[in-house]
Design a protein around this motif. Sequence first.
Motif, short mmCIF file in Angstrom:
data_model
loop_
_atom_site.label_atom_id
_atom_site.label_comp_id
_atom_site.label_asym_id
_atom_site.label_seq_id
_atom_site.Cartn_x
_atom_site.Cartn_y
_atom_site.Cartn_z
N SER A 8 110.86 24.61 89.73
CA SER A 8 109.41 24.71 89.90
C SER A 8 108.90 23.36 90.39
CB SER A 8 108.72 25.08 88.59
OG SER A 8 108.78 24.01 87.67
N PRO A 9 107.76 23.33 91.08
CA PRO A 9 107.22 22.04 91.52
C PRO A 9 106.97 21.07 90.36
CG PRO A 9 106.14 23.83 92.68
CD PRO A 9 106.98 24.47 91.62
N LEU A 10 106.44 21.58 89.26
CA LEU A 10 106.18 20.70 88.12
C LEU A 10 107.47 20.24 87.49
CD1 LEU A 10 104.25 19.29 86.22
CD2 LEU A 10 104.03 21.42 84.92
N GLY A 11 108.44 21.14 87.35
CA GLY A 11 109.74 20.75 86.78
C GLY A 11 110.42 19.68 87.60
N TYR A 26 102.53 12.51 77.37
CA TYR A 26 101.24 11.93 77.76
C TYR A 26 101.42 10.93 78.90
CZ TYR A 26 96.78 9.46 77.57
OH TYR A 26 95.57 8.89 77.91
N GLY A 27 102.50 10.14 78.83
CA GLY A 27 102.78 9.19 79.90
C GLY A 27 103.08 9.90 81.21
N ILE A 28 103.79 11.03 81.13
CA ILE A 28 104.07 11.82 82.33
C ILE A 28 102.77 12.33 82.94
CG2 ILE A 28 105.08 13.99 83.15
CD1 ILE A 28 107.32 13.57 81.07
N GLN A 29 101.89 12.85 82.10
CA GLN A 29 100.62 13.38 82.58
C GLN A 29 99.78 12.29 83.24
OE1 GLN A 29 97.74 14.84 79.65
NE2 GLN A 29 97.49 16.68 80.88
N GLN A 30 99.75 11.11 82.66
CA GLN A 30 98.97 10.01 83.22
C GLN A 30 99.53 9.55 84.56
OE1 GLN A 30 95.93 8.93 81.95
NE2 GLN A 30 96.38 10.82 80.85
N LEU A 31 100.86 9.52 84.67
CA LEU A 31 101.47 9.12 85.95
C LEU A 31 101.19 10.16 87.03
CD1 LEU A 31 105.00 7.55 85.27
CD2 LEU A 31 102.98 6.46 86.25
N LEU A 32 101.24 11.43 86.66
CA LEU A 32 100.93 12.48 87.63
C LEU A 32 99.53 12.30 88.20
CD1 LEU A 32 102.40 15.60 85.77
CD2 LEU A 32 103.24 14.61 87.90
N LYS A 33 98.58 11.94 87.35
CA LYS A 33 97.21 11.72 87.81
C LYS A 33 97.12 10.43 88.62
CE LYS A 33 95.04 14.20 83.97
NZ LYS A 33 94.17 14.09 82.77
N ARG A 34 97.74 9.37 88.13
CA ARG A 34 97.64 8.07 88.80
C ARG A 34 98.28 8.09 90.17
NH1 ARG A 34 100.50 3.94 85.37
NH2 ARG A 34 99.11 4.87 83.83
N TRP A 35 99.37 8.82 90.32
CA TRP A 35 100.08 8.88 91.60
C TRP A 35 99.56 10.01 92.49
CZ3 TRP A 35 105.95 7.99 90.13
CH2 TRP A 35 106.07 6.70 89.60
N GLY A 36 98.50 10.69 92.08
CA GLY A 36 97.91 11.73 92.91
C GLY A 36 98.73 13.00 93.02
N LYS A 37 99.66 13.23 92.09
CA LYS A 37 100.50 14.42 92.16
C LYS A 37 99.75 15.69 91.76
CE LYS A 37 103.90 11.81 93.36
NZ LYS A 37 104.25 11.72 94.80
N VAL A 41 101.02 19.65 92.19
CA VAL A 41 101.56 20.32 91.01
C VAL A 41 100.41 20.64 90.06
CG1 VAL A 41 103.87 19.33 91.13
CG2 VAL A 41 102.10 18.11 89.89
N ASN A 42 100.56 21.73 89.34
CA ASN A 42 99.49 22.19 88.45
C ASN A 42 99.65 21.57 87.06
OD1 ASN A 42 97.48 23.54 87.12
ND2 ASN A 42 98.41 25.57 87.29
N VAL A 43 98.81 20.60 86.77
CA VAL A 43 98.81 19.97 85.44
C VAL A 43 97.42 20.07 84.82
CG1 VAL A 43 100.74 18.40 85.76
CG2 VAL A 43 98.49 17.73 86.56
N GLY A 44 96.70 21.12 85.20
CA GLY A 44 95.35 21.28 84.67
C GLY A 44 95.33 21.47 83.17
N GLN A 45 96.39 22.11 82.64
CA GLN A 45 96.48 22.32 81.20
C GLN A 45 97.74 21.63 80.67
OE1 GLN A 45 96.36 26.53 80.52
NE2 GLN A 45 94.16 26.68 80.90
N ARG A 46 97.56 20.84 79.60
CA ARG A 46 98.69 20.11 79.05
C ARG A 46 99.76 21.06 78.52
NH1 ARG A 46 97.33 15.37 74.88
NH2 ARG A 46 96.01 14.84 76.67
N ALA A 47 99.34 22.26 78.08
CA ALA A 47 100.31 23.22 77.54
C ALA A 47 101.37 23.57 78.57
CB ALA A 47 99.59 24.47 77.05
N GLY A 48 100.97 23.67 79.84
CA GLY A 48 101.93 23.98 80.90
C GLY A 48 102.97 22.88 81.04
N LEU A 49 102.55 21.63 80.90
CA LEU A 49 103.49 20.51 80.97
C LEU A 49 104.47 20.56 79.81
CD1 LEU A 49 104.49 17.82 82.10
CD2 LEU A 49 102.65 16.68 80.83
N TYR A 50 103.97 20.84 78.61
CA TYR A 50 104.85 20.91 77.44
C TYR A 50 105.85 22.06 77.57
CZ TYR A 50 102.49 17.32 74.70
OH TYR A 50 102.02 16.12 74.23
N ARG A 51 105.40 23.19 78.11
CA ARG A 51 106.35 24.31 78.31
C ARG A 51 107.43 23.94 79.31
NH1 ARG A 51 101.57 27.48 77.97
NH2 ARG A 51 101.39 27.51 80.25
#
Length: 205
Positions: A8-11, A26-37, A41-51
């Motif tokens: 998957s794109p997020l994986g 949380y660090g992964i989520q912040q880097l995704l935002k900081r690097w414009g990813k 990739v869909n990181v609108g909900q943190r639950a998706g990242l955890y899954r």
Amino acid sequence: MTATVKSSPLGLTVLVLLHHRPLHPYGIQQLLKRWGKVHVVNVGQRAGLYRTIERLQAGGLIAVRQTERDQLYPERTVYEVTDEGRAVTRDWLEQMLAVPKAEFPVFPAALSNMLMLSPAEVLPILERRAARLADRRAELERQTADAEVGLPRITLIENEYLLAVLGAEERWLQGVMSDLRDGSLTWSAEMLAAFQEASEPTSDE
């Protein structure tokens, strides 16, 4: 074990980030935002990242490096990529770059059913889409310009692609709207019914 882990794109992006250094979610989520990813990739909900992290760990592609405890923050689990994960990352990346995937975005599906509306109804709807596309393109151009200082082109190559796709859709959409305005693209219930009747096989066929 990795056969059960679907790419998957997020994986893929999580695995690539963990190539650089071990991170907690949380660090992964912040880097995704900081690097414009967030544009790709869909990181609108943190639950998706955890899954996604859970699937990668269950498949043996990442592993727990350590658990961080700090009085200011809840307990955080730090993950690192495994050797198997490094191999799978390369395989996923090569496949996604080389092989066009049959995807089913919503806009073409809506276009294929647009005949349910009249041309007069469709035109203002497409005009709203065109305005939103222009806003999105302007925002992406602004974010890209803000991030470009000192950065190699390769770090923003996905923005370059997205802008090209947005521009192509805008040009196509303007052409369709022009055809709707001058009547060169038109349809009616009667026209469609006549076409359907003419295209139906006769009893002799």
